[in-house]
Design a protein around this motif. Structure first.
Motif, PDB file in Angstrom:
ATOM      1  N   PRO B  35      15.584  15.135 -16.336  1.00  0.00           N
ATOM      2  CA  PRO B  35      16.950  14.637 -16.542  1.00  0.00           C
ATOM      3  C   PRO B  35      17.475  13.811 -15.360  1.00  0.00           C
ATOM      4  CG  PRO B  35      16.947  17.042 -16.220  1.00  0.00           C
ATOM      5  CD  PRO B  35      15.528  16.557 -16.028  1.00  0.00           C
ATOM      6  N   GLY B  36      18.517  13.047 -15.600  1.00  0.00           N
ATOM      7  CA  GLY B  36      19.211  12.340 -14.518  1.00  0.00           C
ATOM      8  C   GLY B  36      18.502  11.075 -14.098  1.00  0.00           C
ATOM      9  N   PHE B  37      18.750  10.671 -12.851  1.00  0.00           N
ATOM     10  CA  PHE B  37      17.963   9.562 -12.333  1.00  0.00           C
ATOM     11  C   PHE B  37      17.363   9.920 -10.989  1.00  0.00           C
ATOM     12  CE2 PHE B  37      21.702   8.215  -9.989  1.00  0.00           C
ATOM     13  CZ  PHE B  37      22.750   8.278 -10.881  1.00  0.00           C
ATOM     14  N   THR B  38      16.308   9.177 -10.644  1.00  0.00           N
ATOM     15  CA  THR B  38      15.534   9.570  -9.470  1.00  0.00           C
ATOM     16  C   THR B  38      15.026   8.332  -8.740  1.00  0.00           C
ATOM     17  OG1 THR B  38      13.804  11.092  -8.732  1.00  0.00           O
ATOM     18  CG2 THR B  38      13.287   9.769 -10.662  1.00  0.00           C
ATOM     19  N   HIS B  39      14.895   8.475  -7.423  1.00  0.00           N
ATOM     20  CA  HIS B  39      14.465   7.378  -6.554  1.00  0.00           C
ATOM     21  C   HIS B  39      13.236   7.853  -5.799  1.00  0.00           C
ATOM     22  CE1 HIS B  39      18.831   7.569  -7.047  1.00  0.00           C
ATOM     23  NE2 HIS B  39      18.861   6.254  -7.000  1.00  0.00           N
ATOM     24  N   LEU B  40      12.164   7.086  -5.868  1.00  0.00           N
ATOM     25  CA  LEU B  40      10.892   7.577  -5.335  1.00  0.00           C
ATOM     26  C   LEU B  40      10.579   7.000  -3.952  1.00  0.00           C
ATOM     27  CD1 LEU B  40       8.679   7.658  -8.543  1.00  0.00           C
ATOM     28  CD2 LEU B  40      10.196   9.406  -7.604  1.00  0.00           C
ATOM     29  N   TYR B  41       9.824   7.799  -3.221  1.00  0.00           N
ATOM     30  CA  TYR B  41       9.487   7.507  -1.819  1.00  0.00           C
ATOM     31  C   TYR B  41       8.118   6.851  -1.711  1.00  0.00           C
ATOM     32  CZ  TYR B  41       9.849   8.619   3.216  1.00  0.00           C
ATOM     33  OH  TYR B  41       9.960   8.566   4.590  1.00  0.00           O
ATOM     34  N   LEU B  42       7.528   6.485  -2.831  1.00  0.00           N
ATOM     35  CA  LEU B  42       6.161   5.942  -2.820  1.00  0.00           C
ATOM     36  C   LEU B  42       6.043   4.739  -1.897  1.00  0.00           C
ATOM     37  CD1 LEU B  42       5.262   6.237  -6.606  1.00  0.00           C
ATOM     38  CD2 LEU B  42       4.103   7.400  -4.704  1.00  0.00           C
ATOM     39  N   GLY B  43       5.056   4.781  -1.025  1.00  0.00           N
ATOM     40  CA  GLY B  43       4.818   3.699  -0.077  1.00  0.00           C
ATOM     41  C   GLY B  43       5.361   3.990   1.309  1.00  0.00           C
ATOM     42  N   GLN B  44       6.355   4.874   1.380  1.00  0.00           N
ATOM     43  CA  GLN B  44       7.037   5.130   2.656  1.00  0.00           C
ATOM     44  C   GLN B  44       6.612   6.459   3.291  1.00  0.00           C
ATOM     45  OE1 GLN B  44      10.943   3.037   0.607  1.00  0.00           O
ATOM     46  NE2 GLN B  44      11.338   4.412   2.316  1.00  0.00           N
ATOM     47  N   GLU B  45       5.568   7.090   2.727  1.00  0.00           N
ATOM     48  CA  GLU B  45       5.194   8.456   3.104  1.00  0.00           C
ATOM     49  C   GLU B  45       4.955   8.629   4.606  1.00  0.00           C
ATOM     50  OE1 GLU B  45       3.728   6.548   0.805  1.00  0.00           O
ATOM     51  OE2 GLU B  45       3.480   7.638  -1.080  1.00  0.00           O
ATOM     52  N   ALA B  46       4.421   7.592   5.249  1.00  0.00           N
ATOM     53  CA  ALA B  46       4.044   7.727   6.661  1.00  0.00           C
ATOM     54  C   ALA B  46       5.267   7.924   7.562  1.00  0.00           C
ATOM     55  CB  ALA B  46       3.265   6.489   7.113  1.00  0.00           C
ATOM     56  N   ASN B 174      12.722  -0.823   3.978  1.00  0.00           N
ATOM     57  CA  ASN B 174      11.823  -1.142   2.860  1.00  0.00           C
ATOM     58  C   ASN B 174      12.153  -2.504   2.267  1.00  0.00           C
ATOM     59  OD1 ASN B 174      13.989  -0.738   1.084  1.00  0.00           O
ATOM     60  ND2 ASN B 174      13.381   1.357   0.594  1.00  0.00           N
ATOM     61  N   GLY B 175      13.015  -3.231   2.956  1.00  0.00           N
ATOM     62  CA  GLY B 175      13.250  -4.620   2.566  1.00  0.00           C
ATOM     63  C   GLY B 175      14.346  -4.825   1.546  1.00  0.00           C
ATOM     64  N   TYR B 176      14.857  -3.695   0.993  1.00  0.00           N
ATOM     65  CA  TYR B 176      15.860  -3.824  -0.055  1.00  0.00           C
ATOM     66  C   TYR B 176      16.950  -2.767   0.092  1.00  0.00           C
ATOM     67  CZ  TYR B 176      12.598  -6.914  -2.393  1.00  0.00           C
ATOM     68  OH  TYR B 176      11.765  -7.953  -2.677  1.00  0.00           O
ATOM     69  N   GLY B 177      18.190  -3.200   0.025  1.00  0.00           N
ATOM     70  CA  GLY B 177      19.296  -2.289  -0.203  1.00  0.00           C
ATOM     71  C   GLY B 177      19.574  -2.329  -1.692  1.00  0.00           C
ATOM     72  N   GLU B 178      19.101  -1.318  -2.407  1.00  0.00           N
ATOM     73  CA  GLU B 178      19.119  -1.325  -3.867  1.00  0.00           C
ATOM     74  C   GLU B 178      18.379  -2.566  -4.385  1.00  0.00           C
ATOM     75  OE1 GLU B 178      22.915  -0.257  -5.487  1.00  0.00           O
ATOM     76  OE2 GLU B 178      23.157   1.383  -4.082  1.00  0.00           O
ATOM     77  N   GLU B 204      10.356  -0.340  17.281  1.00  0.00           N
ATOM     78  CA  GLU B 204       9.932  -0.699  15.930  1.00  0.00           C
ATOM     79  C   GLU B 204       8.500  -0.228  15.715  1.00  0.00           C
ATOM     80  OE1 GLU B 204      12.272  -4.705  14.772  1.00  0.00           O
ATOM     81  OE2 GLU B 204      10.971  -4.899  16.518  1.00  0.00           O
ATOM     82  N   ALA B 205       8.216   0.182  14.486  1.00  0.00           N
ATOM     83  CA  ALA B 205       6.858   0.642  14.178  1.00  0.00           C
ATOM     84  C   ALA B 205       6.480   0.188  12.776  1.00  0.00           C
ATOM     85  CB  ALA B 205       6.778   2.165  14.281  1.00  0.00           C
ATOM     86  N   ASP B 206       5.197   0.046  12.548  1.00  0.00           N
ATOM     87  CA  ASP B 206       4.697  -0.264  11.204  1.00  0.00           C
ATOM     88  C   ASP B 206       4.788   1.014  10.367  1.00  0.00           C
ATOM     89  OD1 ASP B 206       3.346  -0.790   8.894  1.00  0.00           O
ATOM     90  OD2 ASP B 206       1.530  -1.562   9.862  1.00  0.00           O
ATOM     91  N   GLY B 207       5.704   1.009   9.434  1.00  0.00           N
ATOM     92  CA  GLY B 207       5.939   2.205   8.624  1.00  0.00           C
ATOM     93  C   GLY B 207       4.849   2.497   7.620  1.00  0.00           C
ATOM     94  N   ASP B 236       9.108  -0.439   9.325  1.00  0.00           N
ATOM     95  CA  ASP B 236       8.948  -1.269   8.132  1.00  0.00           C
ATOM     96  C   ASP B 236       8.077  -0.517   7.140  1.00  0.00           C
ATOM     97  OD1 ASP B 236      10.515  -3.348   8.927  1.00  0.00           O
ATOM     98  OD2 ASP B 236       8.874  -4.481   9.832  1.00  0.00           O
ATOM     99  N   ALA B 237       8.687  -0.111   6.050  1.00  0.00           N
ATOM    100  CA  ALA B 237       7.989   0.772   5.112  1.00  0.00           C
ATOM    101  C   ALA B 237       8.123   0.214   3.708  1.00  0.00           C
ATOM    102  CB  ALA B 237       8.602   2.174   5.179  1.00  0.00           C
ATOM    103  N   PRO B 238       7.045  -0.203   3.116  1.00  0.00           N
ATOM    104  CA  PRO B 238       7.133  -0.863   1.810  1.00  0.00           C
ATOM    105  C   PRO B 238       7.542   0.086   0.695  1.00  0.00           C
ATOM    106  CG  PRO B 238       4.836  -0.494   2.411  1.00  0.00           C
ATOM    107  CD  PRO B 238       5.655  -0.111   3.605  1.00  0.00           C
TER     108      PRO B 238
END
Lengths: 334, 322
Positions: B35-46, B174-178, B204-207, B236-238
């Motif tokens: 249910p609801g809505f969800t935002h995923l962390y895929l790519g930013q795990e590091a 991650n390059g985007y605000g929404e 700064e670090a490579d995320g 920087d985390a894609p």
């Protein structure tokens, strides 16, 4: 017992609790004052009402924390400190500044317990100055307790005397929920007898200020004094049962309903604007739960639905007056 | 702080758990079981892993609407997290928080947060607690690039510097605000330069590189523990997915997503590095993969079958006392 002003009672409540419990800290804008000034005199102002300088002298900068003018960060910092085991008192200098930090109060602190499934305790007190009467205009004079009262998770306190201020503030500091403690700026110099030792006044227990059999008058904050003045003037002619709920959330509806059952008549006096107000709420509760006891339509005496004006002549018209209260009392008796 | 053999295994387990948790949530969300809505962390795990490897339960973090990864890295119970995402009675928040509000306070996880930037002042408060009590605990405020445009974040940066609090601003760019790219939404030349403007160091670090994040986070955290005050670390985390699940992402060039998945996959890079230098074996990594997949499968099966909240739960836990 000793005679104390409303201001001194508030300071004393904080002093007693800070001395008793090292987890209690106090933060806000200019609560110490003088940091970084050319006089190099921290403690120079002790809050714009001069209530808190002595706390800095006694407890030091680690527990009496002057902040930049950053209300969102102050409220969030206090909420985060409360989540992690401290018992912060955060001062929002004027309740009107709610507009710049409301998210941290109503979306964050108020919701932790429910939203996190009961894991959280948020023992946070937000002390804030409120009310009209000193010609400080639309952004420094509002009576915003209906907004806080509307939010589940917050408790809202509205003391009217030095005795209540001290006891209710100690209760607030010991309480495990977020409490909005609203201090009317026209009451700071009021004097009253206050015990020297710590005592608490439970939330949700109204104070019966005057007893009378004809009309129930429910009044909030500074309006308690105006209503008491009317009750004293009309003594012998009309008996007024004057109730000061002292907290708007929780609201002691039992005491109000018991009184209306006996008198059959109700006047509610509130300095706040009338729409969705405590006056509306009290009348709604009475209409729903004690309709058969009513002998006359309840009346509310509130500010008009306008911002607070600066001109004293207009501000005096804005604030509910003893004369307006008397008119309402006579109207429900007619 | 050099990473020993057990540390590397733990780091990989965190990365892999977040990856598989989110892949499965994505799949189940698409199937309509959540249910609801969800935002995923895929790519930013590091990023979550690189920071939280330096923290104990006594340290605090605040999180974001994209909070599952922070929760897992901080050690939250994965099974109870999945129950919470399914809004079930035995979830982390008894089904009353859902995806955007998972918290485990005793573990120093102060909650995912539905309001962008709003967790940052809360971490500021945790840092104040740490300092007031005279401990060497720290707080980490996670936030995205979008959150760095919020006033509360600016206020918190200044306040942390003024009060010299042990707070690390962990910015996940991650390059985007929404749906709006950073090329448009950021007025400053960089997030790090903006943070530096508040009077604190910023790195700064490579995320997408766990080891880079781990090193940068370690330096900032060690500095804060030693009383050196706040610091900002921008990673920087894609973002592999949209702002939320179901986001059509018409604002992104499909080549961008393809590129970051192929070249900036932090789990793949971790694996390649530890196998390449021989610090871990394929057998060790494969064993973790199998354990993680089993854990996620069991969590989803259990969550689907778990009891719903009861009607009386609607009105409980509003106050401690009322």
């Amino acid at each position: 017992m000793s005679k104390k002003s409303f201001r001194e009672a508030i300071t004393e409540a904080m002093r007693l609790e800070m001395a008793r419990d090292p987890r209690v800290i106090f933060m806000g804008e200019d609560i110490v004052g003088g940091h970084g000034g050319s006089a190099n005199n921290p403690g120079a102002s002790g809050g714009i009402m001069g209530a808190t300088g002595s706390l800095f002298q006694q407890f030091g900068a680690a527990r009496v924390i002057d902040t930049p003018i950053s209300e969102t960060a102050i409220m969030g910092m206090a909420a985060g400190a409360a989540l992690t085991g401290l018992r912060p008192i955060a001062e929002l200098m004027f309740a009107d500044f709610l507009g710049v930090c409301f998210d941290q109060i109503y979306n964050q602190a108020a919701k932790f317990r429910y939203m996190f499934g009961g894991q959280a305790k948020t023992p946070l007190v937000i002390r804030t100055m409120t009310g009209a009467g000193v010609a400080s205009a639309a952004q420094h004079s509002q009576a915003l307790w209906p907004i806080f009262t509307h939010i589940p998770g917050l408790k809202v306190v509205l003391p009217s005397t030095p005795y209540d201020a001290q006891g209710l503030l100690i209760q607030a500091i010991r309480d495990d929920d977020p409490v909005i403690f609203m201090e009317h700026k026209a009451l700071y110099n009021d004097l009253g007898e206050v015990p020297d030792e710590a005592y608490t006044i439970p939330f949700g227990e109204a104070n019966l200020v005057r007893e009378g059999k004809d009309v129930t008058v429910v009044a909030f904050g500074r309006m308690v004094h105006f209503a008491a003045q009317v009750a004293d003037q009309l003594r012998g002619e009309i008996g007024i049962d004057l109730i000061d709920p002292r907290t708007t959330s929780p609201l002691d509806t039992d005491t109000i309903l018991d009184s209306v059952e006996a008198t059959g008549r109700l006047v509610v006096v509130d300095e706040a604007n009338p729409l969705c107000s405590l006056a509306s709420e009290v009348i709604s509760v009475v209409a729903s739960e004690a309709f058969d006891a009513l002998k006359a339509a309840p009346r509310k005496v509130t500010a008009p639905h306008t911002p607070v004006p600066a001109a004293p002549i207009l501000e005096n018209l804005y604030i509910p007056s003893p004369a307006a209260i008397e008119r309402a009392v006579r109207a429900v008796m007619a | 702080m050099p990473l020993g053999h057990d540390d590397l295994l733990r780091a990989y387990r965190i990365l892999k758990t977040i990856r598989e948790f989110e892949m499965r949530v994505s799949k189940e969300y698409e199937a309509g079981t959540i249910p609801g809505f969800t935002h995923l962390y895929l790519g930013q795990e590091a990023v979550a892993a690189g920071f939280c490897m330096h923290l104990t339960d006594d340290d605090s973090i605040s999180s974001t609407h994209r909070g599952h990864g922070h929760c897992i890295a901080k050690g939250c119970d994965v099974r109870r997290m999945m129950l919470e995402i399914y809004c079930k009675r035995d979830g982390t928040c008894h089904g009353k928080g859902g995806s955007m509000h998972i918290a485990e306070l005793w573990r120093g996880m102060l909650g995912a947060n539905g309001i962008v930037g709003a967790g940052v002042p809360l971490a500021l408060g945790a840092a104040l607690s740490a300092k007031t009590r005279g401990t060497d605990r720290v707080a980490v405020a996670f936030g995205g690039d979008g959150s760095t445009n919020q006033g509360g974040v600016f206020e918190s940066m200044n306040m942390a510097v003024v009060l010299k609090l042990p707070l690390i601003f962990a910015v996940e760019n991650n390059g985007y605000g929404e749906h709006t790219g950073i090329a448009y939404h950021l007025g400053a030349p960089s997030i790090a330069s903006r943070a530096a403007g508040f009077g604190m160091p910023a790195s700064e670090a490579d995320g997408a590189d766990f080891f880079a994040v781990y090193e940068a986070a370690g330096a900032a955290i060690a500095r804060a523990r030693a009383g050196g005050g706040p610091m900002t670390v921008v990673c920087d985390a894609p973002r592999w997915r949209g702002h939320f699940e179901g986001d059509a992402q018409a604002y992104r060039d499909p080549n961008e997503i393809r590129h970051i998945r192929e070249h900036r996959d932090c789990v793949k890079r971790f694996r390649e590095r530890v196998l390449g230098d021989g610090t871990l074996t394929a057998a060790e990594l494969d064993a973790i993969d199998a354990e993680v997949l089993r854990l996620i499968e069991e969590s989803v099966v259990a969550a689907k079958a778990a009891p719903q909240p009861r009607p009386e739960d609607l009105t409980s836990d509003v106050y401690v006392s009322y």
